[in-house]
Design an enzyme around this catalytic site. Sequence first.
Site, short mmCIF file in Angstrom:
data_model
loop_
_atom_site.label_atom_id
_atom_site.label_comp_id
_atom_site.label_asym_id
_atom_site.label_seq_id
_atom_site.Cartn_x
_atom_site.Cartn_y
_atom_site.Cartn_z
N GLU A 39 0.91 -11.61 0.64
CA GLU A 39 1.32 -10.61 1.63
C GLU A 39 1.20 -9.17 1.13
OE1 GLU A 39 5.07 -9.61 2.92
OE2 GLU A 39 5.87 -9.36 0.93
N ASN A 40 1.09 -8.98 -0.19
CA ASN A 40 0.93 -7.62 -0.74
C ASN A 40 -0.42 -7.44 -1.43
OD1 ASN A 40 4.08 -8.48 -1.48
ND2 ASN A 40 3.87 -6.52 -0.45
N ASN A 67 6.44 -10.45 5.62
CA ASN A 67 6.66 -9.37 6.59
C ASN A 67 5.50 -8.37 6.68
OD1 ASN A 67 7.90 -8.97 3.92
ND2 ASN A 67 8.28 -6.90 4.63
N HIS A 68 4.59 -8.37 5.70
CA HIS A 68 3.45 -7.45 5.77
C HIS A 68 2.20 -8.13 6.34
CE1 HIS A 68 5.78 -4.44 3.80
NE2 HIS A 68 5.95 -5.18 2.71
N HIS A 150 10.21 -16.61 3.04
CA HIS A 150 10.05 -15.19 2.71
C HIS A 150 11.28 -14.45 3.23
CE1 HIS A 150 7.28 -12.11 1.31
NE2 HIS A 150 7.78 -11.34 2.26
N HIS A 177 10.38 -9.93 -4.94
CA HIS A 177 9.52 -9.56 -6.08
C HIS A 177 10.23 -9.66 -7.42
CE1 HIS A 177 6.31 -7.18 -3.56
NE2 HIS A 177 6.68 -8.30 -3.00
FE LIG Z 1 6.10 -9.08 -1.09
FE LIG Z 2 7.77 -9.26 1.84
#
Ligand SMILES: [Fe+2]
Ligand SMILES: [Fe+2]
Length: 257
Positions: A39-40, A67-68, A150, A177
């Site tokens: 996601e990142n 969420n991303h 998540h 993270h």
């Molecule tokens: Fe993340």
């Molecule tokens: Fe996230």
Amino acid sequence: MKLLFIGDVVGSPGRQVLEKVLPGLREQHAPDWLVVNGENSAGGLGVTSKTAKAFFDMGADAITLGNHAYRHRDAYAYLDDEPRIVRPANYVKGNPGRGHTIVEKDGARLGVVNLSGTVFMKAARSPFSEADSILDELAGRTDHVLVDFHAEATSEKVAMGWHLDGRVTACVGTHTHVPTADARVLPKGTAYVSDVGMTGARDSVIGVRSEQALESFRTQMPVRFETADENPWVNAVLIEGRPDGLAASIQQLLVAP
Ligand SMILES: [Fe+2]
Ligand SMILES: [Fe+2]
């Protein structure tokens, strides 16, 4: 069955350290499955077809998001078309992509489910009832099931572990993270950890350049955030599955290149 799950890969420093460390992890642990939270992966926020393909080229069997997921518009069609990538299942129905998938290899079937928390996060439906309906749908169609939850709040994550105990092979937390020290197999056989951690710059504030994050906290003024690249590590867990679909062990792997 052994499954290697990689925590949120942040930007190119994360992708690069994963590529560097992966051959050694394969040699040491011989995982059958590799699942990556991406996601990142694109510039620190979101995923693109380019970063997803980079993970598939490294041998990933599936990619989970968070969420991303919808940060990059040009990835929406890819999320619809690529069955090995999942975004949170409890998002609005009809949004791009899917929330669960089944990947197959050498006659084995792995169900991969992505769910979003609702404490300090936005989702359309409860992750608990969503998990129930997905597990109904997967019943009899998989040998093992991995859930990537998540979520922000450890309480919600711990609760999901108990909700899924004895029903899936593993429930692993992502998003904060920061790896937690609570990896264990729950009493009914589900491997659980509240957060796997991040694959990216350790000398950072959850992937952002520390001085920029600090300036934001100190001044409470808008600050441009950039992805940090200092001292990247791989944060992962190795799960050993049993023939009955539950887990024998879960081991935390925090690896410097
Ligand atoms: Fe993340
Ligand atoms: Fe996230």
